[in-house]
Design an enzyme around this catalytic site. Structure first.
Site, short mmCIF file in Angstrom:
data_model
loop_
_atom_site.label_atom_id
_atom_site.label_comp_id
_atom_site.label_asym_id
_atom_site.label_seq_id
_atom_site.Cartn_x
_atom_site.Cartn_y
_atom_site.Cartn_z
N ASP A 1 -15.96 11.47 -3.56
CA ASP A 1 -15.42 10.13 -3.06
C ASP A 1 -16.44 9.66 -2.10
O ASP A 1 -17.47 9.77 -1.76
CB ASP A 1 -13.88 10.51 -2.70
CG ASP A 1 -13.07 9.09 -2.92
OD1 ASP A 1 -13.22 8.28 -2.14
OD2 ASP A 1 -12.72 9.17 -4.09
N ASP A 2 -15.85 8.67 -1.13
CA ASP A 2 -16.35 8.11 -0.10
C ASP A 2 -17.06 9.01 0.52
O ASP A 2 -16.72 9.79 1.14
CB ASP A 2 -15.09 7.19 0.57
CG ASP A 2 -15.54 6.14 1.75
OD1 ASP A 2 -16.83 6.05 1.63
OD2 ASP A 2 -14.76 5.42 2.21
N ASN B 1 -10.90 -2.13 -1.03
CA ASN B 1 -10.09 -1.80 0.09
C ASN B 1 -9.51 -2.97 0.88
O ASN B 1 -9.08 -2.72 2.00
CB ASN B 1 -10.33 -0.58 0.84
CG ASN B 1 -10.32 0.67 -0.06
OD1 ASN B 1 -9.28 0.73 -0.62
ND2 ASN B 1 -11.40 1.26 -0.13
N CYS C 1 -9.99 1.24 -8.65
CA CYS C 1 -8.94 1.42 -7.47
C CYS C 1 -8.95 0.35 -6.50
O CYS C 1 -9.88 -0.29 -6.59
CB CYS C 1 -9.45 2.64 -6.99
SG CYS C 1 -8.91 3.24 -5.43
N ARG D 1 -9.55 -3.08 7.13
CA ARG D 1 -10.38 -1.70 6.95
C ARG D 1 -11.77 -1.79 7.69
O ARG D 1 -12.69 -1.12 7.14
CB ARG D 1 -10.41 -0.78 5.89
CG ARG D 1 -10.26 0.38 5.86
CD ARG D 1 -10.53 1.27 4.58
NE ARG D 1 -10.52 2.59 4.75
CZ ARG D 1 -11.01 3.29 3.95
NH1 ARG D 1 -11.51 3.05 2.81
NH2 ARG D 1 -10.67 4.65 3.89
N TRP E 1 0.67 -1.12 0.04
CA TRP E 1 -0.12 0.03 0.03
C TRP E 1 0.85 1.27 0.01
O TRP E 1 1.80 1.36 0.63
CB TRP E 1 -0.88 0.02 1.14
CG TRP E 1 -1.81 1.23 1.41
CD1 TRP E 1 -2.86 1.70 0.58
CD2 TRP E 1 -1.47 2.39 2.18
NE1 TRP E 1 -3.29 3.03 0.80
CE2 TRP E 1 -2.28 3.35 1.91
CE3 TRP E 1 -0.44 2.52 3.05
CZ2 TRP E 1 -2.33 4.68 2.52
CZ3 TRP E 1 -0.52 3.91 3.58
CH2 TRP E 1 -1.61 4.97 3.25
N ASP F 1 -13.86 1.29 -5.99
CA ASP F 1 -12.79 0.89 -5.18
C ASP F 1 -13.02 -0.65 -4.49
O ASP F 1 -14.13 -1.15 -4.61
CB ASP F 1 -12.78 2.07 -4.04
CG ASP F 1 -11.64 2.41 -3.45
OD1 ASP F 1 -10.73 1.37 -3.54
OD2 ASP F 1 -11.40 3.32 -2.78
N LYS G 1 -15.64 5.68 -9.67
CA LYS G 1 -14.52 5.22 -9.11
C LYS G 1 -14.80 3.85 -8.39
O LYS G 1 -15.76 4.03 -7.23
CB LYS G 1 -13.87 6.34 -8.30
CG LYS G 1 -12.59 5.98 -7.57
CD LYS G 1 -12.08 7.05 -6.76
CE LYS G 1 -11.03 6.50 -6.02
NZ LYS G 1 -10.34 7.87 -5.13
N ASP H 1 -2.50 5.62 -3.51
CA ASP H 1 -3.01 6.47 -2.55
C ASP H 1 -1.83 7.51 -2.08
O ASP H 1 -2.10 8.36 -1.52
CB ASP H 1 -3.48 5.65 -1.32
CG ASP H 1 -4.95 5.32 -1.26
OD1 ASP H 1 -5.61 5.46 -2.30
OD2 ASP H 1 -5.25 4.62 -0.29
#
Ligand code: GLA
Length: 789
Positions: free
Chosen positions: A364-365, A478, A523, A441, A197, A476, A474, A545
């Site tokens: 984004d988030d 994670n 992503c 996460r 990462w 993602d 986007k 990131d």
């Protein structure tokens, strides 16, 4: 071009030849891969196996002198005398691991290969494919087909295999590589992209030595640890010259590549799905297709190899809708707001972005469910009305009214236990019954091997896309997969591959079939899934990131070795950088990000007026050179290894080049700029791209040069810094293509002895950029010039 003479198969691309032949016993013997050659008589090239060597095993009693172990092969099995690493491990109906596939027939078809039912993505576009079909000697119904697809113009050959069980009993696949071949020598250096990462795709090199070197991933994705791409450099090869063989895989799951140096210094190369936890049951009547691997060769060094791969990705991997389409400049609110935003804040950010020339606003988030931190909400793809009372439709309308496009973040493959989705369907999350699952996460991964889960994702994401005007997504992801298990599978050895097939199905249904014009950026905590499989769906990928400019040099340098700049999403962010606390000049942040798909990920409100003015100029510059920057030919060189690096992109008599100071040393070495894409017989104008220097960078020196007393941390200095900056090193030259290839002398760097407007003030992490434009009908005359640009 595919030519077949008798038992010889010759595949030609523009500059390369790949040749193999069938042996009398029906195996495919590798003969040659390299520079394009005219030869048709293979006797000079074929590996000589005149007598048997000690402890080798004859293929059969009546084939004395013929051993698979000493033959260079195109593919191999187990148990017939080849003791090198096998690309295939099958458990046959008789329970043994022994297979013996021999030539049955071949066929050439127009067009690329695609294994329709497999659900895997394959390269598309102009191509020709050779299918070489082998039958097992004992189970004749079981066939193995090697597919070779020739992408002639970009010097790429695609390889994959299909195993078909036409027998009456099932068998098991423990390992089935997409390709294999043996080379006669092993004197190579292997280059891989490794990291983790925020430090993805760092280049590492090691000499190929006896035994097996593996480059793989076991995380469920292609991973930030080891990218599936790798290459082999011959002795003396560097960026600009020498032989390079490179490989990649169109696959986003666990991958595996190996090179093995054998006891006669031959080299075996293979790549495919990682056999780790893999066991596939192939019932009678079923077939299994592997992902497609791709390979390319050049004798022109890494830059020429990268050019082949870039061309291939742009022409054959990116979906037709986005092929060579210019990508918009975005602003992304993540590093500006994290989860803490409301409509007012977002619109303020958007308004400022629009004023500077940004074309797309990406939310984004944090816009959905109870997503106020990363412990809740994932899975609930319904707008959070407390943050966005008018919903997404109204927000996207407001953004569009400003004249910008609107993009939105999702992470549909994962779920927080604190979510309505998890409360309703705890069984949809991946875990082993009776065991506590691990968390990444604070989230679990959804079981994409299940149809109901895939349907939920398609429906919930589509509902959002249908409910507002959204031009970009986007996507993602994670975390890595742990606790792999699915109640939908009777054989858990299929889990990892079926997960990726499930992901491909979801992406196909949402984007390819229903929203083909939505620009998808994938992503995975940055570049944790930067691979050709994802690029078949998402034309660009969030590379890391880590937005620190110097770190990005390491990351993007690695990525560019195999992937074109049109796929590399790169943002300018705040300083000090949030990942490293390093302060890089705004000019360098841009000079690195402009070599990809440019975006800004910061709160413009926190910048000074002067910085905003600089950003406006940066965006205007990027737009003016966008097509060149995104699709021109990229090259790099290292003027002083470890201290300077140059990236440049050229096409049609134009170039943009940057030279970066990786580290500054007192009284620095002189810099030259070489333009590798400059052509003989042409003349070019070289101009520095206007960039600025924060006066505060001089620190306490300011009081020595200013007529009035200025404290370096005082109010006057702060005022000056907010509103003014100095032009940093302006240079202008005219030079022939020949001179540019060898290198022109750049302005001196600051070295602590004084100031002159012609100096370049770089320091650690400083950089300068240049435009290069062909001057037509230029007459060279003698001029002395003082060298100061
Ligand atoms: C990941 C991505 C970031 C950002 C955050 C949001 O870390 O890589 O760009 O989208 O998630 O949670």
């Amino acid at each position: 071009m595919i030519e077949i003479f008798d038992s010889i198969f010759k595949l030609s691309t523009r500059d390369t030849s790949y040749i193999f032949a069938l042996t009398e016993q029906g195996h495919a013997e590798h003969i040659y891969y390299g520079k394009r050659i005219p030869d048709r008589d293979m006797s000079s090239l074929r590996l000589k196996n005149t007598i048997m060597l000690g402890t080798t095993v004859d293929y059969q009693a009546d084939t004395a002198g013929y051993s698979l172990d000493t033959t260079l092969l195109e593919y191999s099995g187990i148990g017939k005398g080849d003791f090198r690493h096998s690309p295939m491990e099958l458990i046959m109906p008789d329970g043994s691991f022994v297979t013996d596939f021999v030539y049955h027939r071949h066929e050439v078809t127009d067009g690329p290969f695609s294994c329709g039912e497999s659900g895997l993505p394959y390269a598309t576009g102009d191509a020709e494919t050779l299918h070489l079909i082998f039958k097992d000697k004992k189970y004749e119904g079981v066939t193995l087909t090697l597919h070779y697809t020739v992408f002639e113009a970009c010097n790429v050959i695609g390889r994959c295999v299909t195993l078909e069980n036409g027998g009456r009993e099932s068998l098991y696949i423990r390992k089935l590589m997409s390709f294999m071949f043996d080379m006669p020598t092993a004197d190579y250096t292997m280059l891989t992209l490794d990291g983790g990462w925020a430090k993805e795709a760092h280049i590492h090199e090691r000499a190929v030595s006896y035994g097996i070197q593996v480059n793989d991933s076991t995380t469920g994705g292609s991973s930030n640890r080891h990218n599936p791409a790798f290459l082999l450099k011959a002795p003396g090869a560097d960026e600009e010259r020498g032989e390079v063989f490179g490989f990649n895989l169109i696959y986003s799951g666990n991958h595996y590549s190996a090179v093995e140096k054998g006891n006669h210094d031959t080299l075996r190369i293979m790549s495919g799905i990682n056999p780790h936890c893999f066991l596939w049951k192939l019932n009678a009547g079923e077939s299994f297709c592997t992902p497609q691997a791709v390979m390319s060769y050049t004798d022109g060094g890494i830059n020429a190899f990268a050019a082949n791969m870039h061309d291939f990705v742009n022409r054959h991997v990116i979906r037709p809708t986005f092929r060579f389409s210019e990508r918009p400049v975005v602003v992304n609110n993540w590093e500006a707001t994290f989860f803490h935003f409301n409509r007012r804040k977002l619109l303020a950010l958007a308004r400022r972005a629009k004023g500077l020339g940004v074309e797309m606003f990406v939310l984004d988030d944090g816009w959905f469910g109870e997503r106020n931190h990363d412990r809740a909400g994932l899975g609930d793809w319904v707008v959070n009305k407390k943050k966005l009372p008018g919903g997404l439709a109204s927000l996207s309308k407001a953004i569009h009214r400003m004249g910008m496009k609107f993009g939105l973040w999702f992470e549909p493959e994962c779920v927080n236990p604190d979510s309505n989705l998890y409360r309703a369907h705890p069984d949809w999350a991946i875990r082993v019954p009776g065991r506590e699952p691990g968390f990444g996460r604070n989230q679990l991964v959804l079981d994409l091997t299940r149809k109901d889960v895939r349907d939920y994702i398609v429906e919930s994401v589509s509902t959002v896309l249908n409910g507002a005007e959204i031009e970009y997504v986007k996507w993602d992801y994670n975390r890595h997969i742990s606790d792999m298990y699915s109640s939908s599978l009777s054989n858990q050895g299929e889990f990892f591959h079926r997960y990726i097939l499930g992901l491909y199905e979801v992406l196909r249904r949402i984007f390819v079939e229903n929203h083909p014009t939505v620009l998808l950026e994938s992503c995975s905590s940055g570049g944790n899934r930067f691979d050709l499989g994802m690029l078949c769906y998402s034309p660009q990928i969030w590379t890391s990131d880590d937005t620190d400019a110097l770190e990005r040099l390491d990351i993007q340098r690695g990525i560019y070795t195999f992937y074109p700049q049109s796929t590399v999403s790169a943002h300018v962010s705040m300083t000090p950088n949030q990942q490293t606390l390093r302060a890089a000049p705004l000019s360098t942040r841009f000079n690195v990000a402009m070599f990809g798909v440019l975006g800004y990920e910061l709160d413009f409100g926190e910048l000074t007026r002067d910085e905003r003015r600089q950003i406006k100029e940066q965006i205007a510059f990027y737009k003016a050179h966008r097509s060149l920057l995104q699709y021109g030919r990229l090259a790099r060189y290292f003027p002083r290894a470890g201290e300077r690096e140059s990236w440049q992109i050229s096409r049609d008599g134009k170039a943009v080049a940057a030279i970066y100071n990786l580290s500054y040393h007192a009284s620095p070495a002189r810099d030259t700029l070489r333009i590798l894409g400059a052509e003989d017989g042409k003349t070019y104008e070289v101009s520095s791209v206007k960039q600025y220097l924060r006066i505060g960078r001089f620190g306490s020196l300011v009081k020595h040069i200013s007529p009035v007393a200025i404290k370096s941390d005082g109010a006057i200095m702060r005022f000056v810094d907010r509103n003014f900056s100095m032009v940093d090193g302006s240079e202008h030259y005219v030079s022939s293509g020949e001179a540019l290839q060898s290198g022109i002398s750049l302005a001196m760097q600051y070295s602590g002895t004084g100031y002159d407007p012609h100096l370049r003030i770089l320091g650690d992490g400083g950089s300068t950029a240049y435009t290069v434009d062909e001057l037509k009908n230029y007459e060279h005359t003698f001029e002395k010039g003082n060298g100061n640009g």
